[in-house]
Design an enzyme around this catalytic site. Sequence first.
Site, short mmCIF file in Angstrom:
data_model
loop_
_atom_site.label_atom_id
_atom_site.label_comp_id
_atom_site.label_asym_id
_atom_site.label_seq_id
_atom_site.Cartn_x
_atom_site.Cartn_y
_atom_site.Cartn_z
N ARG A 77 1.22 -1.11 -0.16
CA ARG A 77 -0.06 -0.26 0.28
C ARG A 77 0.70 1.22 -0.01
O ARG A 77 2.12 1.36 0.56
CB ARG A 77 -0.52 0.23 1.36
CG ARG A 77 -2.17 -1.12 1.51
CD ARG A 77 -2.98 -1.11 0.53
NE ARG A 77 -3.84 0.12 0.83
CZ ARG A 77 -4.64 0.39 -0.06
NH1 ARG A 77 -4.73 -0.15 -1.30
NH2 ARG A 77 -5.55 1.88 -0.21
N ILE A 78 0.31 2.34 -0.60
CA ILE A 78 1.24 3.00 -0.33
C ILE A 78 0.49 4.17 0.63
O ILE A 78 -0.02 4.69 0.51
CB ILE A 78 1.17 4.53 -1.84
CG1 ILE A 78 1.78 3.60 -3.31
CG2 ILE A 78 1.33 5.43 -1.99
CD1 ILE A 78 0.74 4.03 -4.19
N HIS A 95 12.73 -3.26 -0.82
CA HIS A 95 12.03 -3.31 -2.13
C HIS A 95 13.26 -3.92 -3.14
O HIS A 95 14.38 -3.99 -3.58
CB HIS A 95 12.52 -1.63 -2.71
CG HIS A 95 11.44 -1.01 -4.37
ND1 HIS A 95 9.88 -1.62 -4.33
CD2 HIS A 95 12.08 -1.78 -5.28
CE1 HIS A 95 10.34 -1.15 -5.64
NE2 HIS A 95 11.47 -0.79 -6.18
N THR A 127 9.97 7.27 3.01
CA THR A 127 10.16 9.20 2.86
C THR A 127 8.53 8.73 1.80
O THR A 127 8.25 8.15 2.03
CB THR A 127 11.04 10.01 2.25
OG1 THR A 127 10.95 9.38 0.33
CG2 THR A 127 12.55 9.63 2.81
#
EC number: 2.1.2.2
Length: 195
Positions: A77-78, A95, A127
């Site tokens: 999820r962002i 990632h 971030t």
Amino acid sequence: MQAIVERCAQEAWGAEVVAVLSNKADASGLAWAAQRGIATAAIDHKSFSSREGFDEALAQAIDQHAPDLVVLAGFMRILTAGFVEHYQGRLLNIHPSLLPAFPGLHTHRKAIEAGCVVAGATVHFVTADLDHGPIVAQAVVPVLPNDDEDSLAARVLVGEHRIYPQAVRWFLEGRLQVQGCRVRQLDGEPQSLML
């Protein structure tokens, strides 16, 4: 997540994984953690009308456990800027690419299509910018001529399971220093792994 829990116990870090949360109630990691006595919770993002609402509920669930570090593992999820700011400096992600190359999805396909000779994984502080942030560690694997997404992903995963627990341990032991956009391992240990 499993690699982190197992290494924490095997290496006696003097820390513990206090909870595992997911936005999917059927996530296999929840059952795995529950079997080991780790608190679990599922917060369905579909139950919220906004990202902000979901992130607020997620933060409340996390904060009940008062963690020193929040580790994203398979969380797709962002996150909102407010959530990231709330955990600034204590929110790690992994990632499956050598960031800053190939943020987002389908990283292995992108690496193969781009003709990369190496690929890998990156542990970084989160971030507000998707798949960006100061890099803690990277694992590098060759891209072989006959690779497809699955074969490349399998080799990258081996590297992920090595560098993510190490990065978490460094953080918990106070062995990382963020200097602007760079992270320095204070003992001089290598922050890159070639497989």
